[in-house]
Design a protein around this motif. Structure first.
Motif, PDB file in Angstrom:
ATOM      1  N   MET A   1      41.445  41.131  37.992  1.00 38.57           N
ATOM      2  CA  MET A   1      42.763  40.859  38.811  1.00 38.57           C
ATOM      3  C   MET A   1      42.656  40.434  40.678  1.00 38.57           C
ATOM      4  O   MET A   1      43.496  40.299  40.815  1.00 38.57           O
ATOM      5  CB  MET A   1      42.860  43.077  38.444  1.00 38.57           C
ATOM      6  CG  MET A   1      43.264  43.001  36.670  1.00 38.57           C
ATOM      7  SD  MET A   1      44.711  41.382  36.155  1.00 38.57           S
ATOM      8  CE  MET A   1      43.605  40.017  35.247  1.00 38.57           C
ATOM      9  N   GLY A   2      41.734  41.409  40.873  1.00 34.38           N
ATOM     10  CA  GLY A   2      41.231  40.905  42.333  1.00 34.38           C
ATOM     11  C   GLY A   2      41.802  39.771  42.700  1.00 34.38           C
ATOM     12  O   GLY A   2      42.189  39.259  43.624  1.00 34.38           O
TER      13      GLY A   2
ATOM     14  N   TRP B   1      43.231  37.255  40.574  1.00 33.03           N
ATOM     15  CA  TRP B   1      44.192  36.505  40.311  1.00 33.03           C
ATOM     16  C   TRP B   1      45.383  36.609  41.550  1.00 33.03           C
ATOM     17  O   TRP B   1      46.089  35.900  41.450  1.00 33.03           O
ATOM     18  CB  TRP B   1      44.637  36.842  38.947  1.00 33.03           C
ATOM     19  CG  TRP B   1      45.652  36.576  38.104  1.00 33.03           C
ATOM     20  CD1 TRP B   1      47.253  37.331  37.921  1.00 33.03           C
ATOM     21  CD2 TRP B   1      46.277  35.407  36.763  1.00 33.03           C
ATOM     22  NE1 TRP B   1      47.778  36.726  37.774  1.00 33.03           N
ATOM     23  CE2 TRP B   1      47.126  35.716  36.873  1.00 33.03           C
ATOM     24  CE3 TRP B   1      45.072  34.966  36.628  1.00 33.03           C
ATOM     25  CZ2 TRP B   1      47.910  34.193  35.756  1.00 33.03           C
ATOM     26  CZ3 TRP B   1      45.866  33.871  35.981  1.00 33.03           C
ATOM     27  CH2 TRP B   1      46.606  33.520  36.051  1.00 33.03           C
ATOM     28  N   TRP B   2      45.229  38.049  41.428  1.00 33.19           N
ATOM     29  CA  TRP B   2      46.489  38.922  42.213  1.00 33.19           C
ATOM     30  C   TRP B   2      46.060  38.551  43.928  1.00 33.19           C
ATOM     31  O   TRP B   2      46.960  38.930  44.930  1.00 33.19           O
ATOM     32  CB  TRP B   2      46.957  39.523  42.233  1.00 33.19           C
ATOM     33  CG  TRP B   2      47.285  40.291  41.002  1.00 33.19           C
ATOM     34  CD1 TRP B   2      47.961  39.725  40.563  1.00 33.19           C
ATOM     35  CD2 TRP B   2      47.576  41.196  39.293  1.00 33.19           C
ATOM     36  NE1 TRP B   2      48.781  40.011  39.182  1.00 33.19           N
ATOM     37  CE2 TRP B   2      47.567  41.029  38.681  1.00 33.19           C
ATOM     38  CE3 TRP B   2      46.445  42.599  40.240  1.00 33.19           C
ATOM     39  CZ2 TRP B   2      47.838  42.352  37.340  1.00 33.19           C
ATOM     40  CZ3 TRP B   2      46.754  43.631  39.571  1.00 33.19           C
ATOM     41  CH2 TRP B   2      47.148  43.318  37.435  1.00 33.19           C
ATOM     42  N   SER B   3      44.438  38.077  44.481  1.00 33.93           N
ATOM     43  CA  SER B   3      44.663  37.735  46.034  1.00 33.93           C
ATOM     44  C   SER B   3      44.439  39.016  46.332  1.00 33.93           C
ATOM     45  O   SER B   3      44.830  38.470  47.408  1.00 33.93           O
ATOM     46  CB  SER B   3      45.188  36.149  46.500  1.00 33.93           C
ATOM     47  OG  SER B   3      44.597  35.619  45.741  1.00 33.93           O
ATOM     48  N   ILE B   4      43.676  39.711  45.869  1.00 35.87           N
ATOM     49  CA  ILE B   4      43.898  41.887  46.397  1.00 35.87           C
ATOM     50  C   ILE B   4      42.238  42.062  46.752  1.00 35.87           C
ATOM     51  O   ILE B   4      41.665  42.804  46.351  1.00 35.87           O
ATOM     52  CB  ILE B   4      44.590  42.871  45.774  1.00 35.87           C
ATOM     53  CG1 ILE B   4      46.227  42.086  44.940  1.00 35.87           C
ATOM     54  CG2 ILE B   4      44.532  43.605  46.258  1.00 35.87           C
ATOM     55  CD1 ILE B   4      46.629  43.253  44.808  1.00 35.87           C
TER      56      ILE B   4
END
Length: 114
Positions: A70-71, A73-76
């Motif tokens: 998720m990090g 994918w969302w560039s977090i």
């Protein structure tokens, strides 16, 4: 077999350090955060069932990988960091024989009894 599992976990722990090197954080952040997943043990203050649930949530590599994806994918970067810390900590624990917990007793793990 026990030594083979420890060696495998050591490689995964080293992988977490390697992956951390791609993030834009100072090295001391890794050292500061590597023990934070142990806050999952606080559930044992309530009872063994809650303790096993909270401990396992903070030590499950599948959850760590999901957070990491998720990090990415969302560039977090904060999620990427959390993922690497969770993954590295779980590997470090398993090097020393601490596995995921059963709900009957803290010392009863998926790797055997402590």
């Amino acid at each position: 077999m026990k030594n083979l599992i420890r060696l495998e976990e050591l490689v995964m722990f080293l992988l977490s350090i390697y992956l951390f090197s791609f993030l834009d954080y100072a090295w001391w952040i890794y050292l500061l955060l590597i023990l934070t997943p142990d806050i999952g043990m606080l559930g044992y203050l309530i009872n063994a069932q809650v303790g096993a649930l909270t401990y396992n949530m903070f030590h499950h590599k599948g959850i760590a990988l999901f957070i990491g994806f998720m990090g990415l994918w969302w560039s977090i970067p904060e999620l990427q960091l959390a993922s690497i810390i969770l993954f590295g900590h779980a590997s470090m624990d398993r090097i020393f024989g601490y596995g995921l917990k059963f709900s009957d007793n803290f010392k009863h793990t998926h790797l055997g009894d402590l």
